[in-house]
Scaffold this active site. Structure first.
Site, PDB file in Angstrom:
ATOM      1  N   GLU A 142       0.851  -1.000  -0.004  1.00  0.00           N
ATOM      2  CA  GLU A 142       0.023  -0.201   0.064  1.00  0.00           C
ATOM      3  C   GLU A 142       0.749   1.385   0.036  1.00  0.00           C
ATOM      4  OE1 GLU A 142      -3.319   0.501   2.479  1.00  0.00           O
ATOM      5  OE2 GLU A 142      -3.850  -1.716   2.593  1.00  0.00           O
ATOM      6  N   SER A 170       5.301 -19.843  -1.045  1.00  0.00           N
ATOM      7  CA  SER A 170       5.379 -21.478  -0.577  1.00  0.00           C
ATOM      8  C   SER A 170       4.749 -22.050  -1.990  1.00  0.00           C
ATOM      9  CB  SER A 170       4.216 -21.864   0.404  1.00  0.00           C
ATOM     10  OG  SER A 170       4.637 -21.297   1.787  1.00  0.00           O
ATOM     11  N   ASP A 197      -5.980  -9.971   1.012  1.00  0.00           N
ATOM     12  CA  ASP A 197      -5.642  -8.667   1.546  1.00  0.00           C
ATOM     13  C   ASP A 197      -6.501  -8.530   2.838  1.00  0.00           C
ATOM     14  OD1 ASP A 197      -5.080  -6.078   1.957  1.00  0.00           O
ATOM     15  OD2 ASP A 197      -6.173  -5.326   0.066  1.00  0.00           O
ATOM     16  N   ASP A 234      -5.370  -3.056   5.903  1.00  0.00           N
ATOM     17  CA  ASP A 234      -5.659  -1.491   5.256  1.00  0.00           C
ATOM     18  C   ASP A 234      -4.921  -0.561   6.150  1.00  0.00           C
ATOM     19  OD1 ASP A 234      -7.071  -2.615   3.122  1.00  0.00           O
ATOM     20  OD2 ASP A 234      -8.864  -2.038   3.540  1.00  0.00           O
TER      21      ASP A 234
END
Length: 820
Positions: free
Chosen positions: A195, A262, A334, A337
């Protein structure tokens, strides 16, 4: 004069004797802390005798008559081998490193105190189910039994580091294990960095299309144009702000590009030569000495369970039982924030909300510092989450005056039941059962790949934030926290988490690639960890009608770079076979030799070949040439090559070839010009660091896996004993991933990869195999400190059997914990 000489001789002799005695005393104390695996020890808090059988790799097979005693035995074994590692992990989660390391860990402690991870772990303890509370308490008792043994028998404090550093070991508590799991969430999350970088890059570029070039979306459904960051928040903003240094000692958060990764893939019976299900998994983390992982087997009431554990946590995190096997990959959900919070100019104790100004929730926190005065922090929380220090994540560059930045993150739940999900997974008997038990998992979010005797599946586990469709930045950049549409609206139901159960093709897998095409706000993420490895994986999986354990091992260890195969023809399109004859010793001749080598290379990132080093240096120099004039010092934050960016530029997708023109020069440079200049840059760098004999170069010399001791790894002389380095194949974009450092004088050092590998075959479960990248012991004087490292480097494994007689036959010791 003779008298003076005699006294100097005597003093010198005394000094030498003192040094020798000091070395001998240190060695004695260090050796005292080596665990004895062959003994009988009475301990309190168990219901029956526990037998810990150490096989020839020192993997403990913990045989107990109850689950509680099995977890006790795991706690004891962890403390035997990894007490220092557990100490550092706990202190990191608590924000208490500075008590033993002084001011150099103050930045890490400050971040962890601001995040409040440990108090949130304490609050989460009573929310665990009864079986998990029992396991946490028994595990803690096992750790404490070892600590008590060390103290009562003067066993060198249990680890050499605990003798070097004054770090008294407090009794272990259930909250400590939950806090370490929360710390793992931080180490596996990279969306904060993404971000901030997107916001900073937006401030420097004058075209959103160019932002999509350098920070591209994964192929799939397009994303609507986002606003420029400057339009989201009130200015002024420092577009040319300096980068925060990446030299934090014992950092808790990963650098960009080094968060979780991974591979995991599974085959159903119809795609298996033996008609049994198969699963391969290699979770990727930063390399340390000892490795992050610790191998163990537990005998539970439901049966045996074996695999990789994390010291400090009482679970088999990856592995198998008699009926189920599971692997994990970072989902890239996600789940973070950032929010820009406006401080009330008339009252700095308040911040702006959709309903007006509101007081921060505050609390004092004291950080004690070795050899320095303590400092007192005022921790502040908003409705969106904790306020972060400006000195982390380059937040200073994106925070307007009169504002602070707060973080929303699923791992900040005070009712975190992820530990209960992990404990429950070990008792699951089927794929469906495991998926159902994982509904209470919150963080870290993972793709859970599963097999039972007849089925395969993959399920994203972890809480998915619910965002408004009208979120101004769609969670991709810091957003105003006082705008209601930007705030989280709870979490999505577990049923909305992506799930792939019994796929028609019989094979399921993940390499951190994009898994679903969903439009915002029902998406998983805009930022994914892989767009390249998955292409090679797809080819290997579809290249065989049926698979075996060995074909899965072959895929896990594959070192062919699809990226190199795809990009080299673009990079060298106008350079191959177009140059004039050049005299020996000239730059032109060196360039021709390099191009000739690359023209005949198949993209295999083998440690013994020169081509991978030439390619890696060239493409790194190329990205540097493309972005430096546009981004200035911000280019330093782009530490790893983004293959999709290079491809967009050389294919001129959406006019992306404009990146090739140097904006500060009068001439209009072509991409061929920049490619040639970058190759020359690369060859100069290679000559300065590795010599000009191109054919004699070895990729493994530059791509050494660096397993660095977390504390002593930079101490002269001592680092030669505590660090483990290995020449390795692979690279950033190969299935056998060896993520390079991307910084400093050794940008191709292998610092992040598969410290654990496991392959499970349910046609013959005891033929399953696993390995870690160092050894079981965290004690650098132990022969088990690095004994698995060479096996790992060569792509070899050790048996992963639940046959106790096999472990007993080749044991290096048997510990019996008995009732007093």
């Amino acid at each position: 004069m003779v008298l003076v000489f005699r006294w100097l001789l005597r003093l010198s002799t005394l000094a030498v004797v003192a040094v020798v005695l000091g070395v001998l005393a240190t060695q004695y104390l260090a050796k005292r802390s080596l665990p004895d695996y062959d003994k009988e020890l009475p301990v309190s808090g168990i219901t029956a005798t526990i037998e810990i059988i150490r096989d020839n790799a020192a993997v403990p097979h913990i045989m107990a008559l109850s689950d509680r005693d099995a977890f006790f035995g795991l706690g004891y074994s962890h403390a035997q081998d990894r007490l220092w590692q557990m100490t550092v992990l706990r202190r990191t989660a608590q924000g208490r490193l500075s008590e033993i390391f002084g001011t150099r860990t103050l930045k890490t402690d400050t971040l962890l105190r601001r995040l409040d991870l440990y108090p949130l772990a304490v609050q989460s303890v009573p929310h665990q189910n009864a079986a998990t509370l029992d396991a946490l308490e028994a595990y803690s008792a096992g750790v404490n039994a070892r600590i008590s043994e060390i103290n009562s028998k003067s066993l060198g404090r249990g680890a050499p580091e605990l003798f070097v550093f004054n770090a008294p070991m407090a009794p272990w508590q259930p909250a400590d294990s939950i806090a370490i799991m929360k710390l793992m969430s931080l180490q596996l999350s990279g969306h904060i960095s993404e971000e901030v970088l997107r916001a900073r890059t937006s401030l420097l570029l004058d075209d959103n299309q160019r932002l999509s070039d350098i920070l591209p979306d994964m192929p799939g459904i397009g994303v609507a144009a986002l606003p420029e960051y400057a339009s989201l928040v009130p200015g002024p903003l420092n577009r040319l702000a300096a980068n925060q240094p990446d030299d934090t000692f014992l950092p808790a958060a990963p650098r960009r590009g080094l968060a979780g990764a991974s591979n995991a893939f599974a085959a159903a019976p119809g795609r298996s030569a033996s008609q049994g299900t198969l699963l391969a998994n290699d979770p990727h983390l930063g390399f340390t000495a000892p490795a992050f992982w610790y191998l163990a087997r537990l005998e539970l009431a439901e049966g045996g369970v074996i695999g990789g554990t994390v010291p400090g946590i009482p679970t088999i995190a990856v592995g198998r039982s008699e009926k189920l096997a599971w692997g994990v990959t970072s989902s890239y959900l996600d789940d973070q924030d950032l929010f820009i919070e406006e401080i009330n100019p008339d009252n700095t104790e308040e911040y702006r909300t959709p309903d007006g100004f509101k007081p921060f929730v505050t609390r004092k926190s004291i950080i004690n510092i070795k050899d320095a005065a303590p400092i007192t922090l005022t921790l502040r929380w908003t409705d969106n989450g904790p306020v972060l220090p400006r000195s982390t994540y380059d937040l200073e560059a994106v925070t307007p005056p009169g504002h602070v930045v707060a973080l929303s993150w699923t791992a900040l739940s005070p009712k975190d039941t992820s530990m209960s999900a992990a404990i429950g997974l070990m008792t699951a008997t089927s794929v469906e059962d495991a998926i159902d038990l994982s509904r209470i998992h919150i963080a870290p979010s993972q793709n859970l790949t599963l097999i039972d005797g007849s089925n395969v599946a993959m399920k994203l586990v972890g809480a998915m934030p619910r965002r408004s469709p009208n979120h101004q930045s769609q969670g991709r950049m810091p957003s105003p926290g006082w705008v209601a549409d930007n705030r989280w609206q709870g979490t999505l139901p577990y049923s909305s988490n992506p799930e792939f159960l019994a796929p028609e093709g019989g094979i399921v897998g993940n390499t951190n690639n994009k898994t679903v095409d969903r439009s915002f706000p029902n998406h998983v993420s805009f930022d994914w960890g892989d767009s390249q490895r998955v292409q090679r994986w797809q080819g290997l999986m579809q290249g065989r009608k049926v698979h075996t354990r060995d074909s899965f091992i072959e895929a896990q260890l594959d070192t062919v770079s699809v990226t190199a195969r795809s990009l080299l023809p673009l990079m060298g399109r106008d350079l191959w076979y177009t140059g004039e004859a050049a005299a020996a010793g000239t730059p032109e001749r060196l360039r021709q030799r390099a191009l000739d080598l690359l023209a005949n290379w198949n993209g295999e990132m083998n440690e013994y070949l020169p081509e991978p080093l030439i390619y890696a240096a060239w493409i790194r120099a190329l990205q540097e040439r493309l972005i430096r004039d546009d981004l200035g010092t911000l280019a330093d934050k782009y530490t790893h090559v983004e293959p999709l960016f290079i491809e967009r530029v050389f294919r001129n997708v959406g006019g992306a070839s404009k990146w090739c023109d140097v904006i500060r020069s009068v001439k209009i440079e072509s991409c061929a010009d920049i490619s040639r200049l970058a190759l020359d840059d690369a060859l100069i760098w290679i000559e300065e660091n590795h010599g000009s004999a191109l054919e004699s170069l070895r990729w493994g010399t530059a791509h050494e896996a660096t397993h660095k001791h977390t504390v002593l790894g930079d101490v002269p002389i001592l680092r030669s004993f505590v660090n483990i380095t290995q020449s390795t194949s692979g690279g950033d974009n190969t299935l056998m991933r060896g993520r390079t450092s991307g910084i400093g004088p050794t940008p191709f050092s292998n610092v992040h990869g598969a410290a654990y590998r496991g392959v499970y075959d349910f046609a013959d479960p005891d033929s399953s195999v696993f390995v870690i990248s160092t050894g079981q012991s965290g004690h650098f004087l132990s022969r088990h400190y690095d004994d698995l490292g060479q096996l790992w480097r060569r792509g070899e494994y050790i048996p992963m059997s639940l046959d106790v007689d096999l472990a007993r036959a080749a044991s290096v010791g048997i510990t019996k914990l008995t009732k007093p």
